[in-house]
Write an enzyme that holds these catalytic residues in place. Sequence first.
Site, short mmCIF file in Angstrom:
data_model
loop_
_atom_site.label_atom_id
_atom_site.label_comp_id
_atom_site.label_asym_id
_atom_site.label_seq_id
_atom_site.Cartn_x
_atom_site.Cartn_y
_atom_site.Cartn_z
N CYS A 111 0.78 -1.15 -0.05
CA CYS A 111 0.08 0.09 -0.03
C CYS A 111 0.72 1.27 0.07
O CYS A 111 1.47 1.71 -1.10
CB CYS A 111 -1.04 0.09 0.90
SG CYS A 111 -2.56 1.02 0.96
N HIS A 144 -3.26 -4.54 1.88
CA HIS A 144 -2.62 -5.00 2.91
C HIS A 144 -2.73 -6.26 3.24
O HIS A 144 -3.53 -7.10 3.81
CB HIS A 144 -3.44 -4.22 4.17
CG HIS A 144 -3.27 -2.93 4.32
ND1 HIS A 144 -2.24 -2.45 5.31
CD2 HIS A 144 -3.83 -1.79 3.49
CE1 HIS A 144 -2.47 -0.66 5.17
NE2 HIS A 144 -3.32 -0.53 4.20
N GLU A 163 -1.13 -7.78 5.17
CA GLU A 163 -0.79 -8.21 6.70
C GLU A 163 -2.10 -8.42 7.87
O GLU A 163 -2.29 -8.83 8.67
CB GLU A 163 0.25 -7.14 7.46
CG GLU A 163 -0.49 -5.69 7.81
CD GLU A 163 -0.65 -4.92 6.55
OE1 GLU A 163 -0.67 -5.41 5.48
OE2 GLU A 163 -1.01 -3.89 6.74
N1 GLN Z 1 -3.55 6.47 0.68
C1 GLN Z 1 -2.47 6.24 1.27
C2 GLN Z 1 -1.06 6.88 0.55
O1 GLN Z 1 -1.65 7.58 -0.49
C3 GLN Z 1 -2.09 4.73 1.26
C4 GLN Z 1 -3.14 4.10 2.20
C5 GLN Z 1 -2.63 2.83 2.79
O2 GLN Z 1 -1.46 2.46 2.99
N2 GLN Z 1 -3.54 2.14 3.30
O3 GLN Z 1 -0.24 7.09 1.19
#
Ligand code: GLN
Length: 191
Positions: free
Chosen positions: A78, A169, A171
């Site tokens: 992410c 994610h 995890e």
């Molecule tokens: N929207 C977040 C970003 O741009 C990422 C979201 C996440 O890691 N769950 O950094």
Amino acid sequence: MKIGVLALQGAVAEHLRMLEEAGATAVPVKKAEELADLDGLVLPGGESTTISKLMHKYGFMDALREFGSAGKPIFGTCAGAILLAKQIQGQDECHLGLMDIKVERNAFGRQKESFEVTMPVAGVGADYPAVFIRAPYIVEVGENAEVLAKYDEKIVVARNGHYLAAAFHPELTEDARLHKYFLEMVKEYRS
Ligand code: GLN
């Protein structure tokens, strides 16, 4: 095998748990010196702009570029995928710029801020559960990068040599298969 999880912000404890379950020794990393004896590193999700600021503040930018350039595997999840990417849609600058992918932040829109799906991931399984939270997606991958999964026609898992990126994610479920996949990469690159 000793794997670190960058512990400046975000879902650290959950990654540590999954890495241990997948068979590694997992440690939180708060100082750049702690990278020295690691075989690989996970960059967790959170807020990429916040993590990036903290990475600058604690001297992680150059240290992580060296870590990656030395052939040590890095798994960005992410926000971590955003940190790894060479290009961010709509922005002139990237963060670490190690992995040959282009990402777009918050790519699934407001209606779909957070959701879970089951999807096939190449090399991992046909029924992998993925939790997306304000997730980015991978707009394109470079010549040497491989697409491992797509959701809604968007690339959500890619690998480029010793770098692995997931838009979701991994995890946050009980399924450690993607962490196991990463540990296999680490074994491959460990000299
Ligand atoms: N929207 C977040 C970003 O741009 C990422 C979201 C996440 O890691 N769950 O950094």
